[in-house]
Design an enzyme around this catalytic site. Sequence first.
Site, PDB file in Angstrom:
ATOM      1  N   LYS A  46       0.825  -1.186   0.000  1.00 28.00           N
ATOM      2  CA  LYS A  46       0.000   0.000   0.000  1.00 28.00           C
ATOM      3  C   LYS A  46       0.876   1.259   0.000  1.00 28.00           C
ATOM      4  O   LYS A  46       0.408   2.359  -0.255  1.00 28.00           O
ATOM      5  CB  LYS A  46      -0.870   0.035   1.282  1.00 28.00           C
ATOM      6  CG  LYS A  46      -1.787  -1.144   1.462  1.00 28.00           C
ATOM      7  CD  LYS A  46      -2.384  -1.113   2.893  1.00 28.00           C
ATOM      8  CE  LYS A  46      -3.022  -2.452   3.198  1.00 28.00           C
ATOM      9  NZ  LYS A  46      -3.367  -2.568   4.614  1.00 28.00           N
ATOM     10  N   GLY A  47       2.130   1.053   0.324  1.00 29.60           N
ATOM     11  CA  GLY A  47       3.021   2.179   0.595  1.00 29.60           C
ATOM     12  C   GLY A  47       3.164   3.178  -0.534  1.00 29.60           C
ATOM     13  O   GLY A  47       3.344   4.370  -0.296  1.00 29.60           O
ATOM     14  N   GLU A 102       7.515   2.489  -6.485  1.00 27.61           N
ATOM     15  CA  GLU A 102       7.690   1.954  -5.127  1.00 27.61           C
ATOM     16  C   GLU A 102       8.017   3.084  -4.158  1.00 27.61           C
ATOM     17  O   GLU A 102       8.637   4.078  -4.529  1.00 27.61           O
ATOM     18  CB  GLU A 102       8.805   0.894  -5.171  1.00 27.61           C
ATOM     19  CG  GLU A 102       9.214   0.280  -3.857  1.00 27.61           C
ATOM     20  CD  GLU A 102       8.119  -0.512  -3.145  1.00 27.61           C
ATOM     21  OE1 GLU A 102       7.037   0.059  -2.932  1.00 27.61           O
ATOM     22  OE2 GLU A 102       8.376  -1.670  -2.755  1.00 27.61           O
ATOM     23  N   ASP A 103       7.584   2.922  -2.910  1.00 25.72           N
ATOM     24  CA  ASP A 103       7.846   3.953  -1.910  1.00 25.72           C
ATOM     25  C   ASP A 103       9.328   4.012  -1.544  1.00 25.72           C
ATOM     26  O   ASP A 103       9.924   5.073  -1.506  1.00 25.72           O
ATOM     27  CB  ASP A 103       6.983   3.729  -0.650  1.00 25.72           C
ATOM     28  CG  ASP A 103       7.040   2.288  -0.132  1.00 25.72           C
ATOM     29  OD1 ASP A 103       7.843   1.474  -0.627  1.00 25.72           O
ATOM     30  OD2 ASP A 103       6.262   1.980   0.792  1.00 25.72           O
ATOM     31  N   ASP A 106      15.057  -0.604  -0.366  1.00 23.31           N
ATOM     32  CA  ASP A 106      15.851  -0.872   0.837  1.00 23.31           C
ATOM     33  C   ASP A 106      16.890  -1.945   0.489  1.00 23.31           C
ATOM     34  O   ASP A 106      17.883  -1.654  -0.164  1.00 23.31           O
ATOM     35  CB  ASP A 106      14.872  -1.285   1.945  1.00 23.31           C
ATOM     36  CG  ASP A 106      15.516  -1.474   3.306  1.00 23.31           C
ATOM     37  OD1 ASP A 106      16.522  -0.830   3.586  1.00 23.31           O
ATOM     38  OD2 ASP A 106      14.996  -2.271   4.101  1.00 23.31           O
ATOM     39  N   LYS A 134      17.386   3.752   0.306  1.00 25.57           N
ATOM     40  CA  LYS A 134      18.345   3.542   1.410  1.00 25.57           C
ATOM     41  C   LYS A 134      19.515   2.775   0.828  1.00 25.57           C
ATOM     42  O   LYS A 134      19.642   1.568   1.015  1.00 25.57           O
ATOM     43  CB  LYS A 134      17.702   2.694   2.507  1.00 25.57           C
ATOM     44  CG  LYS A 134      16.816   3.428   3.452  1.00 25.57           C
ATOM     45  CD  LYS A 134      16.459   2.484   4.606  1.00 25.57           C
ATOM     46  CE  LYS A 134      15.313   2.985   5.402  1.00 25.57           C
ATOM     47  NZ  LYS A 134      14.823   1.990   6.367  1.00 25.57           N
ATOM     48  N   PHE A 155      14.395   4.223  10.101  1.00 30.87           N
ATOM     49  CA  PHE A 155      13.061   3.741   9.758  1.00 30.87           C
ATOM     50  C   PHE A 155      12.133   4.942   9.602  1.00 30.87           C
ATOM     51  O   PHE A 155      11.962   5.724  10.536  1.00 30.87           O
ATOM     52  CB  PHE A 155      12.523   2.770  10.804  1.00 30.87           C
ATOM     53  CG  PHE A 155      11.318   2.042  10.312  1.00 30.87           C
ATOM     54  CD1 PHE A 155      11.454   0.945   9.470  1.00 30.87           C
ATOM     55  CD2 PHE A 155      10.044   2.485  10.641  1.00 30.87           C
ATOM     56  CE1 PHE A 155      10.338   0.286   8.976  1.00 30.87           C
ATOM     57  CE2 PHE A 155       8.915   1.821  10.152  1.00 30.87           C
ATOM     58  CZ  PHE A 155       9.070   0.729   9.317  1.00 30.87           C
ATOM     59  N   VAL A 156      11.550   5.081   8.420  1.00 31.98           N
ATOM     60  CA  VAL A 156      10.723   6.260   8.143  1.00 31.98           C
ATOM     61  C   VAL A 156       9.258   5.882   7.947  1.00 31.98           C
ATOM     62  O   VAL A 156       8.936   4.769   7.518  1.00 31.98           O
ATOM     63  CB  VAL A 156      11.240   7.050   6.917  1.00 31.98           C
ATOM     64  CG1 VAL A 156      12.566   7.712   7.215  1.00 31.98           C
ATOM     65  CG2 VAL A 156      11.346   6.154   5.674  1.00 31.98           C
ATOM     66  N   ASP A 162       4.225   3.043   6.407  1.00 40.41           N
ATOM     67  CA  ASP A 162       3.593   2.714   7.691  1.00 40.41           C
ATOM     68  C   ASP A 162       4.565   2.116   8.692  1.00 40.41           C
ATOM     69  O   ASP A 162       5.678   1.702   8.345  1.00 40.41           O
ATOM     70  CB  ASP A 162       2.477   1.679   7.470  1.00 40.41           C
ATOM     71  CG  ASP A 162       3.042   0.280   7.225  1.00 40.41           C
ATOM     72  OD1 ASP A 162       3.975   0.151   6.389  1.00 40.41           O
ATOM     73  OD2 ASP A 162       2.588  -0.680   7.863  1.00 40.41           O
ATOM     74  N   ARG A 168       0.480   6.193   7.740  1.00 34.64           N
ATOM     75  CA  ARG A 168       0.513   6.349   6.278  1.00 34.64           C
ATOM     76  C   ARG A 168      -0.003   7.710   5.838  1.00 34.64           C
ATOM     77  O   ARG A 168       0.362   8.228   4.802  1.00 34.64           O
ATOM     78  CB  ARG A 168      -0.350   5.270   5.598  1.00 34.64           C
ATOM     79  CG  ARG A 168       0.193   3.860   5.711  1.00 34.64           C
ATOM     80  CD  ARG A 168      -0.578   2.955   4.742  1.00 34.64           C
ATOM     81  NE  ARG A 168      -0.409   1.544   5.041  1.00 34.64           N
ATOM     82  CZ  ARG A 168       0.613   0.791   4.634  1.00 34.64           C
ATOM     83  NH1 ARG A 168       1.588   1.320   3.947  1.00 34.64           N
ATOM     84  NH2 ARG A 168       0.660  -0.493   4.931  1.00 34.64           N
TER      85      ARG A 168
HETATM   86  P1  5GP Z   1      13.288  -4.178   0.222  1.00 35.55           P
HETATM   87  O1  5GP Z   1      12.607  -5.346  -0.401  1.00 35.55           O
HETATM   88  O2  5GP Z   1      13.953  -3.248  -0.767  1.00 35.55           O
HETATM   89  O3  5GP Z   1      14.210  -4.580   1.337  1.00 35.55           O
HETATM   90  O4  5GP Z   1      12.210  -3.371   1.023  1.00 35.55           O
HETATM   91  C1  5GP Z   1      11.223  -2.693   0.441  1.00 35.55           C
HETATM   92  C2  5GP Z   1      10.069  -2.589   1.401  1.00 35.55           C
HETATM   93  O5  5GP Z   1      10.489  -2.586   2.782  1.00 35.55           O
HETATM   94  C3  5GP Z   1       9.375  -1.291   1.215  1.00 35.55           C
HETATM   95  O6  5GP Z   1       8.396  -1.382   0.216  1.00 35.55           O
HETATM   96  C4  5GP Z   1       8.778  -1.061   2.568  1.00 35.55           C
HETATM   97  O7  5GP Z   1       7.559  -1.759   2.653  1.00 35.55           O
HETATM   98  C5  5GP Z   1       9.725  -1.703   3.533  1.00 35.55           C
HETATM   99  N1  5GP Z   1      10.627  -0.703   4.151  1.00 35.55           N
HETATM  100  C6  5GP Z   1      11.957  -0.624   4.043  1.00 35.55           C
HETATM  101  N2  5GP Z   1      12.441   0.404   4.750  1.00 35.55           N
HETATM  102  C7  5GP Z   1      11.376   1.008   5.319  1.00 35.55           C
HETATM  103  C8  5GP Z   1      11.223   2.170   6.163  1.00 35.55           C
HETATM  104  O8  5GP Z   1      12.156   2.879   6.548  1.00 35.55           O
HETATM  105  N3  5GP Z   1       9.955   2.474   6.533  1.00 35.55           N
HETATM  106  C9  5GP Z   1       8.870   1.742   6.148  1.00 35.55           C
HETATM  107  N4  5GP Z   1       7.689   2.141   6.581  1.00 35.55           N
HETATM  108  N5  5GP Z   1       8.980   0.655   5.349  1.00 35.55           N
HETATM  109  C10 5GP Z   1      10.218   0.303   4.934  1.00 35.55           C
END
Ligand code: 5GP
Length: 181
Positions: A46-47, A102-103, A106, A134, A155-156, A162, A168
């Site tokens: 949902k992000g 994508e939001d 990471d 990140k 962590f944001v 969320d 959100r």
């Molecule tokens: P990845 O698969 O790249 O490790 O992570 C992507 C997902 O991790 C993002 O779509 C999000 O849902 C979650 N995520 C990673 N870092 C953060 C953060 O700082 N805050 C939040 N709310 N979600 C995060």
Amino acid sequence: MHGAPQSPELRVLLTRERIQARVAQMAADISRDYADQSVVLVGVLKGAAIFLSDLARQIQLDATFDFISVSSYGSGKQSSGEVRLNKDVDQSMANKNIILVEDILDTGLTLQFLRRLFLNRAPRSVKIAALLDKKSRRTEPVEADYVGFVIPDEFVVGYGLDYNERYRNLPDICILPPEMQ
Ligand code: 5GP
């Protein structure tokens, strides 16, 4: 401060004004890069819903959008490394210019998984637009084509992001301190 109530423990990292200005620039870049072509914006629920809705309204192209949902196990802040598709797009991706929206990028696990999935559907092209990056957390070889902001390893929440489904609706992007996680 106006808009949604924001608890005093949350520190603003990116104000709504900075976010809006950057999203407008990203939309201008996308509009220039795909001039005279159509695009499909695929938002990751949902992000990315709020980011997509702001971005889409500033893109000056023939555009459609769609949403997918994935889970990477766990509801807290740690993902386990396993990504699963919960909801797929509603339209064919064949011969389309797909932009995965994508939001936050990471570790890269989610977008690595999604890029592979969409590349297997005979698209014309697949690109990635991520509002936040990140970079220092990356474990997978994936980069976004359009990045809003490179942020530190904090962590944001807010602007779609969320913590256990909360925050959100905050208009700014804020750091959630460890004692609140
Ligand atoms: P990845 O698969 O790249 O490790 O992570 C992507 C997902 O991790 C993002 O779509 C999000 O849902 C979650 N995520 C990673 N870092 C953060 C953060 O700082 N805050 C939040 N709310 N979600 C995060």
